[in-house]
Design an enzyme around this catalytic site. Structure first.
Site, PDB file in Angstrom:
ATOM      1  N   ARG A 137    -153.368 -55.604  69.279  1.00 29.53           N
ATOM      2  CA  ARG A 137    -154.646 -55.115  68.602  1.00 29.53           C
ATOM      3  C   ARG A 137    -155.224 -56.534  67.918  1.00 29.53           C
ATOM      4  NH1 ARG A 137    -156.092 -50.040  64.873  1.00 29.53           N
ATOM      5  NH2 ARG A 137    -155.944 -49.195  66.807  1.00 29.53           N
ATOM      6  N   HIS A 171    -160.476 -49.446  73.699  1.00 31.42           N
ATOM      7  CA  HIS A 171    -159.089 -48.757  73.093  1.00 31.42           C
ATOM      8  C   HIS A 171    -158.602 -47.797  73.887  1.00 31.42           C
ATOM      9  CE1 HIS A 171    -156.109 -47.484  70.255  1.00 31.42           C
ATOM     10  NE2 HIS A 171    -156.849 -47.127  69.051  1.00 31.42           N
ATOM     11  N   LYS A 208    -151.636 -71.577  60.492  1.00 32.92           N
ATOM     12  CA  LYS A 208    -151.728 -73.072  60.441  1.00 32.92           C
ATOM     13  C   LYS A 208    -152.712 -73.773  61.516  1.00 32.92           C
ATOM     14  CE  LYS A 208    -146.688 -72.739  59.798  1.00 32.92           C
ATOM     15  NZ  LYS A 208    -145.347 -73.164  60.733  1.00 32.92           N
ATOM     16  N   ARG A 223    -151.764 -45.276  63.089  1.00 33.02           N
ATOM     17  CA  ARG A 223    -151.447 -44.207  64.055  1.00 33.02           C
ATOM     18  C   ARG A 223    -151.082 -45.107  65.328  1.00 33.02           C
ATOM     19  NH1 ARG A 223    -154.565 -41.491  61.009  1.00 33.02           N
ATOM     20  NH2 ARG A 223    -155.453 -43.549  60.924  1.00 33.02           N
ATOM     21  N   THR A 224    -151.727 -46.213  65.929  1.00 31.96           N
ATOM     22  CA  THR A 224    -151.507 -46.671  66.790  1.00 31.96           C
ATOM     23  C   THR A 224    -150.113 -47.865  66.772  1.00 31.96           C
ATOM     24  OG1 THR A 224    -154.041 -47.219  67.189  1.00 31.96           O
ATOM     25  CG2 THR A 224    -152.747 -48.289  68.585  1.00 31.96           C
TER      26      THR A 224
HETATM   27  N1   CP Z   1    -156.881 -44.092  66.073  1.00 33.87           N
HETATM   28  C1   CP Z   1    -156.580 -45.030  65.700  1.00 33.87           C
HETATM   29  O1   CP Z   1    -156.775 -46.151  66.283  1.00 33.87           O
HETATM   30  O2   CP Z   1    -156.042 -45.172  64.580  1.00 33.87           O
HETATM   31  P1   CP Z   1    -155.459 -46.500  63.572  1.00 33.87           P
HETATM   32  O3   CP Z   1    -156.457 -47.390  63.486  1.00 33.87           O
HETATM   33  O4   CP Z   1    -154.729 -45.806  62.637  1.00 33.87           O
HETATM   34  O5   CP Z   1    -154.262 -46.924  64.615  1.00 33.87           O
END
Ligand code: CP
Length: 302
Positions: free
Chosen positions: A100, A128, A79, A50-51
Site C-alpha cells: 500500500r 484498491h 535515507k 483491515r487490509t
Molecule cells: N478498507 C480498508 O482499506 O481499510 P484499512 O484502511 O483499515 O485497511
C-alpha cells in the site's frame, strides 16, 4: 507468467469468479498449511487496520511467513532510497509483494519492476482491487447473485478508490448505479466511462433519501480528509451523509449496507443492530478473499 493485481481490470470476469469460489472454501476452513515455505513481503507506506491485518492473518492462517513494515520511517526510504530500488531489493528475499502506497500509480510502477507476484493493497485515490474482491464476495453472499442489482454508492465518489474499483467491476454484471455525492465529490468521468461504455443506467443524486428505497446494496464511504489539498473544502462536505436506522424504514427486504471502513460519522451506530448492517462481516470476508487471492496468484489450487 508472473501474475500481478494492480487494478481490478487485471483480472478477467472468470478469474474474479474463480477467486470468489475459492474464498467460499476458505470461509468453510480458513486454517490450512498450504503456504508452508512461502515468505511474503507486506509493505505498508500508509495507515491500515483491515487490509494489512487481514492479509497478515490470511498468510499466517495458511502457514506462510511475513516480512515487511507498517510505516516506512525505519527503512532506507528515510535515507532517500527509491521505491524501485526498494522493490528490487525485496525481490531478492520473498515470494510475493503486497504493497500500500499513498501515490496514485505507484503500484503499477512497482509491479512492473517486481520479479515476484505483486498485489496492490491501495495506491492513493486510484485503486484498491483486493477491497473490490471482498466487496464482490460480500454482495454475492448477501444477494445470492451479482447480476441485475441496484447499487447505491454514497459519499466520496471522487477520491474513493474502493468506489472506483467496485464500479468498474460491477459493470460486468448488468448493474443499475445510483451515485449519491456532493457536487464537489462526484464520480470522475474516467470511472463513469466504464458505465457508459457498457450502456448501463446510472442516476446521480445529492440526497441519499432518494436512492435508499431503490437499493439492494448501499455502499457508504468516508469523506477522506487526507485526500483534500484545501481543509476549507473538506469542512464544506465532511458530514454530507449520515445514515441513521430511522432512515431505513422504506427499504427492500434484501437490502444490505456495506462500508469499506473505517467509518467516522457516516453510519450512525443505530444502524449496527439492524438486519441491514453487513460492514463488519464484510471486513471478515477480507480474510477469506485474501487467502484465496494469494493462493490463486501463487498457483496453489484448493
Ligand atoms: N478498507 C480498508 O482499506 O481499510 P484499512 O484502511 O483499515 O485497511
Amino acid at each position: 507468467m508472473k501474475k500481478n493485481l494492480v487494478s481490478i481490470n487485471d483480472f478477467t470476469k472468470d478469474e474474479i469468479l474463480h477467486v470468489l469460489e475459492m474464498a467460499k472454501k476458505f470461509e468453510e476452513n480458513p486454517d490450512r498449511s498450504i503456504l508452508n515455505g512461502k515468505l511474503i513481503a507486506v509493505l505498508f507506506y500508509e495507515p491500515s487496520t483491515r487490509t494489512r491485518l487481514s492479509f497478515e492473518s490470511a498468510i499466517q492462517r495458511l502457514g506462510g511467513r511475513i516480512v515487511g513494515f507498517s510505516e516506512a520511517t525505519n527503512t532506507s526510504i528515510r535515507k532517500g532510497e527509491s521505491l524501485g530500488d526498494t522493490i528490487r531489493t525485496i525481490n531478492q528475499y520473498t515470494d510475493m509483494i503486497i504493497m500500500r502506497n499513498p501515490y496514485d500509480g505507484s503500484a503499477r510502477y512497482a509491479s512492473e519492476i517486481s520479479t515476484v507476484p505483486f498485489i496492490n493493497a491501495g495506491d492513493g485515490s486510484n485503486q484498491h482491487p483486493t477491497q473490490c474482491l471482498l466487496d464482490l464476495y460480500s454482495i454475492l453472499q448477501t444477494q445470492n447473485t451479482l447480476d441485475n442489482l441496484n447499487i447505491t454508492f454514497v459519499g466520496d465518489l471522487k477520491y474513493g478508490r474502493t468506489v472506483h474499483s467496485l464500479v468498474k467491476a460491477m459493470t460486468d454484471f448488468n448493474t443499475t448505479f445510483h451515485l449519491v455525492s456532493p457536487l464537489e465529490l462526484k464520480l470522475p468521468s474516467a470511472v463513469k466511462y466504464y458505465i457508459k461504455k457498457n450502456k448501463l443506467p446510472y442516476y446521480q443524486y445529492e440526497k441519499i433519501e432518494d436512492a435508499i428505497p431503490l437499493s439492494d446494496i448501499i455502499y457508504m464511504t468516508r469523506i477522506q480528509q487526507e485526500r483534500f489539498v484545501d481543509p476549507v473544502e473538506y469542512e464544506k462536505v465532511k458530514n454530507s451523509y449520515i445514515l441513521h436506522a430511522n432512515m431505513l424504514t422504506n427499504v427492500k427486504p434484501n437490502l444490505k449496507v456495506l462500508h469499506p471502513l473505517p467509518r467516522v460519522n457516516e453510519i450512525d451506530p443505530s444502524v449496527d443492530s439492524t438486519p441491514y448492517a453487513y460492514y463488519f462481516q464484510q471486513a471478515k470476508n477480507g480474510l477469506y478473499v485474501r487467502q484465496a487471492l494469494i493462493c490463486y496468484m501463487l498457483g496453489i489450487e484448493v
